[in-house]
Design an enzyme around this catalytic site. Structure first.
Site, mmCIF file in Angstrom:
data_model
loop_
_atom_site.group_PDB
_atom_site.id
_atom_site.type_symbol
_atom_site.label_atom_id
_atom_site.label_comp_id
_atom_site.label_asym_id
_atom_site.label_seq_id
_atom_site.Cartn_x
_atom_site.Cartn_y
_atom_site.Cartn_z
ATOM 1 N N CYS A 118 -60.274 33.962 -35.256
ATOM 2 C CA CYS A 118 -61.169 34.450 -34.192
ATOM 3 C C CYS A 118 -61.486 35.945 -34.323
ATOM 4 O O CYS A 118 -62.411 36.439 -33.682
ATOM 5 C CB CYS A 118 -60.579 34.169 -32.815
ATOM 6 S SG CYS A 118 -60.261 32.420 -32.544
ATOM 7 N N HIS A 251 -64.025 38.899 -28.024
ATOM 8 C CA HIS A 251 -63.902 37.495 -28.425
ATOM 9 C C HIS A 251 -63.895 36.612 -27.173
ATOM 10 O O HIS A 251 -63.219 36.896 -26.195
ATOM 11 C CB HIS A 251 -62.617 37.300 -29.222
ATOM 12 C CG HIS A 251 -62.307 35.872 -29.469
ATOM 13 N ND1 HIS A 251 -63.239 34.997 -29.999
ATOM 14 C CD2 HIS A 251 -61.185 35.137 -29.248
ATOM 15 C CE1 HIS A 251 -62.691 33.799 -30.096
ATOM 16 N NE2 HIS A 251 -61.466 33.858 -29.650
ATOM 17 N N ASN A 281 -64.978 28.432 -26.888
ATOM 18 C CA ASN A 281 -64.473 29.375 -27.898
ATOM 19 C C ASN A 281 -64.966 28.920 -29.271
ATOM 20 O O ASN A 281 -64.564 27.861 -29.753
ATOM 21 C CB ASN A 281 -62.943 29.371 -27.826
ATOM 22 C CG ASN A 281 -62.301 30.330 -28.812
ATOM 23 O OD1 ASN A 281 -62.949 30.842 -29.725
ATOM 24 N ND2 ASN A 281 -61.015 30.565 -28.629
HETATM 25 N N1 ACO Z 1 -56.518 19.157 -18.415
HETATM 26 C C1 ACO Z 1 -55.616 18.928 -17.444
HETATM 27 N N2 ACO Z 1 -54.353 19.373 -17.515
HETATM 28 C C2 ACO Z 1 -53.993 20.083 -18.594
HETATM 29 C C3 ACO Z 1 -54.875 20.351 -19.637
HETATM 30 C C4 ACO Z 1 -56.187 19.852 -19.524
HETATM 31 N N3 ACO Z 1 -57.126 20.056 -20.469
HETATM 32 N N4 ACO Z 1 -54.229 21.077 -20.579
HETATM 33 C C5 ACO Z 1 -52.975 21.253 -20.147
HETATM 34 N N5 ACO Z 1 -52.820 20.642 -18.950
HETATM 35 C C6 ACO Z 1 -51.618 20.582 -18.106
HETATM 36 C C7 ACO Z 1 -50.345 20.712 -18.897
HETATM 37 O O1 ACO Z 1 -49.964 19.461 -19.419
HETATM 38 C C8 ACO Z 1 -49.401 21.184 -17.842
HETATM 39 O O2 ACO Z 1 -49.012 20.079 -17.052
HETATM 40 P P1 ACO Z 1 -47.487 19.973 -16.481
HETATM 41 O O3 ACO Z 1 -47.340 21.170 -15.595
HETATM 42 O O4 ACO Z 1 -47.514 18.684 -15.796
HETATM 43 O O5 ACO Z 1 -46.623 20.045 -17.709
HETATM 44 C C9 ACO Z 1 -50.261 22.082 -16.958
HETATM 45 O O6 ACO Z 1 -51.624 21.697 -17.232
HETATM 46 C C10 ACO Z 1 -50.084 23.551 -17.248
HETATM 47 O O7 ACO Z 1 -50.136 23.725 -18.660
HETATM 48 P P2 ACO Z 1 -50.082 25.146 -19.292
HETATM 49 O O8 ACO Z 1 -50.234 25.042 -20.775
HETATM 50 O O9 ACO Z 1 -48.878 25.864 -18.742
HETATM 51 O O10 ACO Z 1 -51.417 25.744 -18.672
HETATM 52 P P3 ACO Z 1 -51.866 27.239 -18.573
HETATM 53 O O11 ACO Z 1 -52.015 27.640 -17.174
HETATM 54 O O12 ACO Z 1 -51.070 28.142 -19.474
HETATM 55 O O13 ACO Z 1 -53.328 27.117 -19.167
HETATM 56 C C11 ACO Z 1 -54.477 27.629 -21.220
HETATM 57 C C12 ACO Z 1 -53.487 26.705 -20.507
HETATM 58 C C13 ACO Z 1 -55.819 27.517 -20.539
HETATM 59 C C14 ACO Z 1 -54.583 27.232 -22.676
HETATM 60 C C15 ACO Z 1 -53.920 29.059 -21.070
HETATM 61 O O14 ACO Z 1 -52.588 29.155 -21.533
HETATM 62 C C16 ACO Z 1 -54.747 30.035 -21.805
HETATM 63 O O15 ACO Z 1 -55.806 30.367 -21.386
HETATM 64 N N6 ACO Z 1 -54.238 30.556 -22.900
HETATM 65 C C17 ACO Z 1 -54.979 31.436 -23.749
HETATM 66 C C18 ACO Z 1 -55.211 30.721 -24.990
HETATM 67 C C19 ACO Z 1 -56.614 30.630 -25.406
HETATM 68 O O16 ACO Z 1 -57.574 30.938 -24.734
HETATM 69 N N7 ACO Z 1 -56.711 30.203 -26.616
HETATM 70 C C20 ACO Z 1 -57.936 30.082 -27.273
HETATM 71 C C21 ACO Z 1 -57.706 30.169 -28.712
HETATM 72 S S1 ACO Z 1 -56.861 31.568 -29.132
HETATM 73 C C22 ACO Z 1 -57.939 32.749 -29.383
HETATM 74 O O17 ACO Z 1 -59.108 32.496 -29.446
HETATM 75 C C23 ACO Z 1 -57.401 34.098 -29.530
#
Ligand code: ACO
Length: 324
Positions: A118, A251, A281
């Site tokens: 990225c 990004h 993304n």
């Molecule tokens: N739909 C519904 N529920 C979901 C989904 C989904 N698509 N994905 C995960 N969940 C659930 C999980 O299973 C979990 O359930 P549980 O509590 O029953 O176990 C719950 O949601 C919370 O999961 P987390 O992974 O803790 O969710 P979080 O609040 O951290 O959000 C996310 C996840 C959006 C990925 C967040 O961590 C984030 O924004 N991270 C940044 C990463 C990113 O943007 N990466 C992009 C690529 S990296 C880059 O470009 C640099």
């Protein structure tokens, strides 16, 4: 002194638009539960563009490059270098840049790929700037292009809802007017495991895991800190105050990351270009696509000071400060 000046930009998104509701309905058929509400609330993403099966990164890249050439008012034979950032190349080799070089008919250009996921576009742009400043290239096509849908595990709802396909491109040309006025790249391979696609081809077989894997919370924390520190450093080095930046083009991973970043930097939200809602993304394509959207809709104008920022797998991150 010779600066690398932006003289054109272009973007291309595949025509198939998949809304969160459509994606949720498709995933539900495989027993995977997600919803528009969850995706919007956690990421700000509303839809993504996805290629039809078999469409390759070079095809998206070529269309974005043609738009950038048209915008710059030059022809492909005037290019002397093509640098293409991608984590989803068409092949192991030849490089995707060479495929694009042939498709454009850029017969005078050298061509190579850059792999920084990225951050790839910011890495490629910094490389183009170095070539131009050193007098080794005059007119450089810089592309970020991805078919990320190829490496997504559609059974992993934690990642497959986050990404889209697309390409963005800029033409940089030697000029006595600024231009790129600052750039700084970073990497820390100790964080490879929090975001990776660790598969390979060996003896005709796929070895390892060919799908993208991510520790979302670790990536979130890393991205906010890395982007904020990098913005401050590149501005300090250039003797520019953060508040003097007209536009921040980070990004496009997640709206929450962008909100945290603008708060941390004290930059107004309305100075941040945000396309993640419509594009999701698109990895290396996200920054040039966002830049192109904002140039074409008239927000980013000639003379504006723009900070472009990448962060991604590797881990890699960096910033480029650019006078348009
Ligand atoms: N739909 C519904 N529920 C979901 C989904 C989904 N698509 N994905 C995960 N969940 C659930 C999980 O299973 C979990 O359930 P549980 O509590 O029953 O176990 C719950 O949601 C919370 O999961 P987390 O992974 O803790 O969710 P979080 O609040 O951290 O959000 C996310 C996840 C959006 C990925 C967040 O961590 C984030 O924004 N991270 C940044 C990463 C990113 O943007 N990466 C992009 C690529 S990296 C880059 O470009 C640099």
């Amino acid at each position: 002194m010779s600066y690398a000046k932006l003289i054109g930009s272009g973007g291309y998104l595949p025509p198939r638009v998949v809304s969160n509701d459509e994606l949720a309905a498709e995933l539900a058929q495989q027993g995977i539960e997600t919803s528009d509400a969850w995706i919007r609330e956690r990421t700000g993403i509303q839809q993504r563009h996805l290629v039809e099966p078999g469409v390759k990164t070079s095809e998206l890249a070529t269309k974005a490059a043609q738009a950038a050439l048209a915008d710059a008012g030059i022809t492909a034979d005037q290019l002397d270098l093509i640098i293409l950032a991608t984590a989803t190349p068409d092949f192991v080799f030849p490089s995707t840049a060479c495929i694009v070089q042939a498709a454009l008919g850029a017969s005078n250009a050298a061509a190579f790929d850059v792999q920084a996921v990225c951050s790839g576009f910011v890495y490629a742009l910094t490389t183009a700037d170095a070539y131009i400043q050193a007098g080794r290239a005059k007119t450089v096509l810089v592309i970020g292009a991805e078919v990320f849908s190829r490496i997504l595990d559609w059974r992993d709802r934690g990642t497959c809802v986050l990404f889209g396909d697309g390409a963005g491109a800029v033409i940089m040309q030697a000029s006595d007017k600024p231009g790129v006025i600052g750039a700084k790249l970073h990497a820390d391979g100790n964080y490879a495991n929090i975001l990776c696609t660790a598969g390979n081809v060996d003896q005709g077989q796929v070895t390892g895991d060919p799908f993208l894997r991510m520790d979302g919370q670790a990536v979130f924390k890393f991205a906010v800190t890395a982007l904020a520190d990098s913005a401050q450093q590149v501005c300090d080095d250039a003797g520019i105050r953060l508040q003097d930046i007209d536009w921040l083009v980070p990004h496009q991973a997640n709206v929450r990351i962008l909100n945290f970043l603008s708060r941390k930097l004290g930059v107004d939200n309305d100075k941040v270009i945000v396309t993640v809602a419509e594009h999701a993304n698109t990895s290396a394509a996200s920054v040039p696509l966002a830049l192109d959207v904002a140039r074409r809709d008239g927000r980013i104008k000639s003379g504006d000071l723009v900070l472009l920022q990448g962060v991604g797998g590797g881990f890699t991150w960096g910033s480029v400060l650019l006078r348009i």
